[in-house]
Design a protein around this motif. Structure first.
Motif, PDB file in Angstrom:
ATOM      1  N   PRO A 159      -4.779   1.871 -14.406  1.00 19.31           N
ATOM      2  CA  PRO A 159      -4.878   1.836 -12.946  1.00 19.31           C
ATOM      3  C   PRO A 159      -6.213   2.419 -12.490  1.00 19.31           C
ATOM      4  O   PRO A 159      -6.840   3.217 -13.190  1.00 19.31           O
ATOM      5  CB  PRO A 159      -3.705   2.718 -12.481  1.00 19.31           C
ATOM      6  N   TYR A 177       9.299   7.824 -10.824  1.00 21.82           N
ATOM      7  CA  TYR A 177       7.844   7.696 -10.818  1.00 21.82           C
ATOM      8  C   TYR A 177       7.410   6.872 -12.024  1.00 21.82           C
ATOM      9  O   TYR A 177       8.180   6.655 -12.970  1.00 21.82           O
ATOM     10  CB  TYR A 177       7.146   9.058 -10.799  1.00 21.82           C
ATOM     11  N   CYS A 229       1.736   7.079  -7.164  1.00 18.16           N
ATOM     12  CA  CYS A 229       1.426   5.759  -6.610  1.00 18.16           C
ATOM     13  C   CYS A 229       1.302   5.828  -5.094  1.00 18.16           C
ATOM     14  O   CYS A 229       2.241   5.506  -4.353  1.00 18.16           O
ATOM     15  CB  CYS A 229       2.488   4.745  -7.021  1.00 18.16           C
ATOM     16  N   THR A 244      -3.390   3.104  -5.117  1.00 18.49           N
ATOM     17  CA  THR A 244      -3.057   2.847  -6.515  1.00 18.49           C
ATOM     18  C   THR A 244      -2.065   1.710  -6.674  1.00 18.49           C
ATOM     19  O   THR A 244      -2.027   1.067  -7.717  1.00 18.49           O
ATOM     20  CB  THR A 244      -2.466   4.126  -7.149  1.00 18.49           C
ATOM     21  N   MET A 245      -1.246   1.448  -5.649  1.00 25.03           N
ATOM     22  CA  MET A 245      -0.182   0.441  -5.769  1.00 25.03           C
ATOM     23  C   MET A 245      -0.069  -0.356  -4.481  1.00 25.03           C
ATOM     24  O   MET A 245      -0.278   0.168  -3.387  1.00 25.03           O
ATOM     25  CB  MET A 245       1.156   1.115  -6.081  1.00 25.03           C
ATOM     26  N   LEU A 268      -1.907  -1.395  -9.076  1.00 22.30           N
ATOM     27  CA  LEU A 268      -0.577  -1.700  -9.576  1.00 22.30           C
ATOM     28  C   LEU A 268       0.192  -2.524  -8.542  1.00 22.30           C
ATOM     29  O   LEU A 268       0.047  -2.328  -7.337  1.00 22.30           O
ATOM     30  CB  LEU A 268       0.193  -0.417  -9.875  1.00 22.30           C
ATOM     31  N   TRP A 301       3.946  -3.760  -7.203  1.00 22.97           N
ATOM     32  CA  TRP A 301       5.409  -3.761  -7.081  1.00 22.97           C
ATOM     33  C   TRP A 301       5.760  -5.079  -6.422  1.00 22.97           C
ATOM     34  O   TRP A 301       5.341  -5.361  -5.309  1.00 22.97           O
ATOM     35  CB  TRP A 301       5.834  -2.573  -6.228  1.00 22.97           C
ATOM     36  N   GLY A 358       5.567   8.729  -5.257  1.00 26.55           N
ATOM     37  CA  GLY A 358       4.638   7.810  -4.617  1.00 26.55           C
ATOM     38  C   GLY A 358       4.994   7.573  -3.168  1.00 26.55           C
ATOM     39  O   GLY A 358       6.095   7.905  -2.711  1.00 26.55           O
TER      40      GLY A 358
END
Length: 860
Positions: free
Chosen positions: A262, A311, A321, A354-355, A379, A381, A619
């Motif tokens: 990441p 996490y 995240c 990060t996500m 990242l 999801w 996150g």
């Protein structure tokens, strides 16, 4: 030698008309494919721009009509040669589409998310007199067909939130029915490319399954390739191969792989895998290449003192995240170019995010989107395409969902950025709200779920996890967002398990956003605060000057959030002085308010990252990163990719090293009120609230090694900027990948004045953290609420560089919420910041000369 495969894109030469195939309506030229009917009608000025003023209402009729598209294409030159096959490939049709080739029905499609490949060799024109083919596609209105399906399936109870019941049985992007941030635009059309493919041999898919050793020093796995009906050809790769039913398998193993990481944790190393099929005469018949990255992934859900953790651990490193939720970047999907996708993901990465969570009410995004995430280290999801509804489970619907899920799981399985699939968005909240049958602990029979009042459980806890397991290796699956071990955490937030959507700020109980740090959970996958976009965006979509004021008819219509009229004003009135009713002031204050809410949330929840084995919060993903049209919403960046101050606030809170402060007052004041959390300002001792302050101070770090530096803490008068207490200098060693508590319940000491002035003199806390003499983190904690503070006579000055590509801001007294009004095509190095008297804030400017910028600050 070159491949014998040919691909003919049917991107041009289309026409369209209103009505069915045999209607007598006028044919009009269509835009290049991909497209949708609204963009084609706009091109011919048959409808007004639905993104401007009240025009959304004027185009509603489009979604209630049938539309037909037509194009002609030549029969491929290689058609009819021995061994050659010709397919028509429809990558995406929106949504109820019947396809005719040379007058014969070829395909009936009812799922926007499904690709269709059809062998048309026996249907193409091939005679000397005619070698041109006619392709026609009839699109029926999704809303009408959805209502028909509801009537056809009385055995199902259709419950739909946000919009009407017709979307429940329709496999189409759910936000097209409208949402609380977007318009009702019921599109139809060819939303993804159509190709004519002619080939001898076709590689259907190429993917990798692998394992990393525990020490990450060795990778071993298998390369898989599917080549249908290929027994007479050689597969030209360097590995030893085995073959069965068109599936080729090549085992591999090597040491010291370059891992994919990441962003901010390491490099985004990618490998290219290629597969070639050649004839026995070494003629290349087909080739396919894809990028992959090697990384280990785990969702850590362990019992702890709080409940169960939640996490992500990548390559044996715990990752906090901090990021955002993503909705489709346009209601007219064909308008999103690859370059625009790239800009969105670069903006995400540049903001230290990060996500990114791809929300279930939208689409499975394009390959361009996930490629950019791979390359930038963001990242992903990914929700399956279900949101806020009780979905049916009749046979044809389940078959369509299975095909949709398998195709997209296969398409995305090579992307190292994609780390988790979630079954839906907020569908489990219907269990709580409507008393549906759900016994997670005792009922483990999927067939019984189909007979319950919550049959969609079969999709989320049986069908989708089965598909993810079969089509991918090691991919994390989560039944819903939010969800925690059988508990939905949407309505009754459970802070001990799973992920949570925290909507008791803005929605629900409308708590003060300063309480967000105490309102989190093990992973906060949604929360938000609304704000206006910058003025250029507002005035481009509300073009009537008489309507360009807060609360106008058009401004209220632009904001789709229920109750926004009172919610936004209440939050503003609690926190700021609303000095006038101008659009400029209102816009600025909502933006500062949203940025403050982001600071409280990201800083406070990141504090709870703590240390390994003690991860209270894993996150936080703000609702939402972006908008689908120019609007007022929770987006921290507007439709035109213009950043609000909140984006910068998130960036600062997610820096690799960041300082956090939380003030504590008496339990009867603003910070800690009664059990109902109401602000009890009527009984606050104003002297104590100003003077008797204690605070917590921490430093969060995502770096993987300890950092030693010096904290400098100052207490400055808001009114004068002069110090009221003696400054503190403290050496601190910051824990790697965690938070370090520096002070807890600390009270300022050594006042520089003994008498409390008649006019109360609140003070701010200004902290810097320097390593080897270089400041790498700063933070300002202001007395709350801001409306009680006096910001007269700040003495703000702006000096411009000779090349006008930067501006330096200075001030005589502390400044809160300094905001440049941004616009399209302009890029700033920082915005929405606070300034102290001894600072020189230098902001780099791209796109315009710095002197063209307009700015405001609180109290200006």
């Amino acid at each position: 030698m070159e491949s014998s495969k040919s691909i003919q894109s049917l991107s041009s030469g289309w026409s369209f008309k209103q009505g069915a195939k045999d209607s007598t309506s006028e044919w009009l030229s269509a835009a290049a494919i991909p497209s949708e009917v609204h963009t084609d009608l706009l091109h011919h000025k048959k409808i007004p721009d639905p993104y401007i003023n009240l025009n959304e209402l004027a185009v509603r009729w489009v979604g209630d009509e049938t539309w037909t598209y037509r194009a002609e294409f030549p029969t491929p030159q290689s058609f009819g040669l021995p061994g050659f096959t010709t397919d028509l490939v429809f990558q995406g049709l929106d949504t109820f589409a019947t396809v005719y080739l040379n007058g014969l029905e070829l395909l009936v499609s009812d799922n926007m998310f499904v690709e269709h490949r059809i062998n048309v060799a026996s249907l193409l024109a091939w005679s000397d007199e005619k070698k041109t083919n006619t392709l026609e596609i009839v699109f029926e209105p999704a809303r009408a067909r959805g209502l028909e399906l509801v009537k056809q399936h009385p055995e199902h109870r259709f419950i739909v939130h946000q919009t009407e019941v017709s979307r429940g049985p329709v496999r189409k992007a759910q936000y097209h029915w409208g949402w609380d941030w977007g318009p009702i635009l019921m599109t139809c059309g060819i939303w993804k490319p159509i190709n004519v493919e002619t080939y001898e041999v076709r590689i259907e898919d190429l993917w990798v399954k692998y394992d990393l050793s525990d020490d990450l020093k060795k990778v071993e796995g298998e390369l898989f390739g599917i080549v249908p009906e290929c027994e007479n050809y050689n597969l030209n790769v360097t590995f030893e191969l085995s073959f069965a039913d068109g599936l080729y398998i090549a085992p591999f193993s090597f040491s010291e792989p370059s891992l994919w990481w990441p962003r901010n944790y390491g490099a985004q190393n990618l490998y290219t895998i290629s597969m070639h099929v050649s004839s026995q005469k070494d003629t290349i018949l087909s080739t396919l290449s894809k990028s992959i990255g090697f990384r280990s992934t785990a969702l850590v859900q362990e019992k702890d003192a709080i409940g169960t953790s939640f996490y992500f651990r990548i390559n044996n490193v715990d990752i906090f995240c901090g990021g955002s939720c993503w909705i489709p970047a346009d209601n007219l999907l064909s308008q999103i170019t690859p370059d625009r996708y790239r800009q969105w993901l670069e903006l995400t990465a540049d903001g230290n995010q990060t996500m990114i969570r791809v929300w279930g009410g939208g689409i499975y995004e394009t390959d361009t989107f996930y490629d950019a995430c791979d390359e930038l280290g963001v990242l992903v999801w990914q929700d399956f395409a279900f949101a806020c509804a009780l979905y049916p489970t009749y046979d044809s619907y389940l078959k369509s969902v299975e095909l949709e899920a398998r195709q997209n799981a296969r398409r995305l399985r090579n992307h190292p950025a994609l780390v988790i699939w979630a079954g839906n968005n907020e569908d489990y909240q219907l269990i709580e709200r409507y008393g549906l049958e759900y016994n997670f602990e005792e009922d483990k029979d999927p067939e019984s779920w189909l007979r319950s009042t919550f049959p969609a459980r079969y999709i989320y806890e049986h069908l989708l996890p089965k598909i993810v397991s079969e089509e991918t290796k090691g991919m994390i699956y989560h039944p819903s967002s939010p969800w925690g071990n059988g508990v939905s955490t949407t309505l009754k937030v459970d802070q001990t398990v799973g992920d949570v959507h925290q909507w008791n700020v803005w929605h629900g109980e409308m708590r003060p956003y300063q309480h967000l740090p105490q309102m989190g959970g093990r992973f906060v996958s949604e929360f938000g605060m609304e704000a206006y976009p910058h003025l250029e965006t507002l005035k481009s979509c509300v073009t009537d000057p008489s309507q360009q004021y807060p609360g106008s008819r058009m401004m209220d219509f632009r904001n789709k959030a229920i109750g926004h009229e009172r919610r936004m004003v209440i939050y503003l009135a609690e926190n700021f002085r609303i000095a006038d009713g101008s659009i400029e002031t209102f816009t600025h204050l909502t933006q500062v308010m949203q940025a403050d809410a982001m600071s409280w949330a990201y800083s406070g929840w990141r504090r709870q990252w703590r240390s390994r084995g003690d991860r209270k919060c894993g996150g936080v993903l703000v609702w939402q990163l972006n908008d689908s049209w120019p609007t007022v919403s929770w987006g921290v960046v507007d439709y035109w990719l213009v950043k609000k101050p909140a984006w910068y606030a998130i960036k600062r809170a997610m820096e690799p090293v960041a300082i956090g402060v939380e003030r504590k007052f008496h339990d009867w004041t603003l910070r800690k009120a009664d059990e109902l959390w109401q602000r009890d300002t009527g009984h606050v001792d104003p002297v104590a609230a100003v003077r008797e302050v204690s605070f917590d101070l921490w430093v969060a770090s995502s770096r993987l090694e300890p950092i030693e530096g010096v904290l400098d803490i100052r207490y400055l008068s808001v009114s004068t900027g002069k110090p009221l207490y003696r400054a503190i200098t403290k050496t601190a060693t910051i824990t790697p990948n965690g938070t370090t508590e520096v002070f807890t319940d600390y009270k300022p000491e050594d006042p520089l004045t003994e008498e409390i002035p008649e006019e109360l003199d609140p003070y701010l806390i200004h902290i810097t953290f320097a390593v080897e003499g270089k400041v790498i983190a700063t933070h300002v904690s202001w007395p709350d609420p801001i409306k009680y503070l006096n910001f007269d006579d700040r003495g703000v000055k702006a000096e411009y560089s000779d090349d006008k590509q930067s501006v330096t801001i200075t001030t005589a007294r502390p400044v809160k919420g300094f905001v440049f009004s941004e616009r399209r095509g302009v890029k700033l190095s920082d915005n929405g910041f606070d300034i102290m008297p001894d600072e020189k804030k230098v902001v780099a400017v791209e796109g315009i000369e710095a002197k063209e910028l307009h700015w405001r600050y609180v109290g200006a």
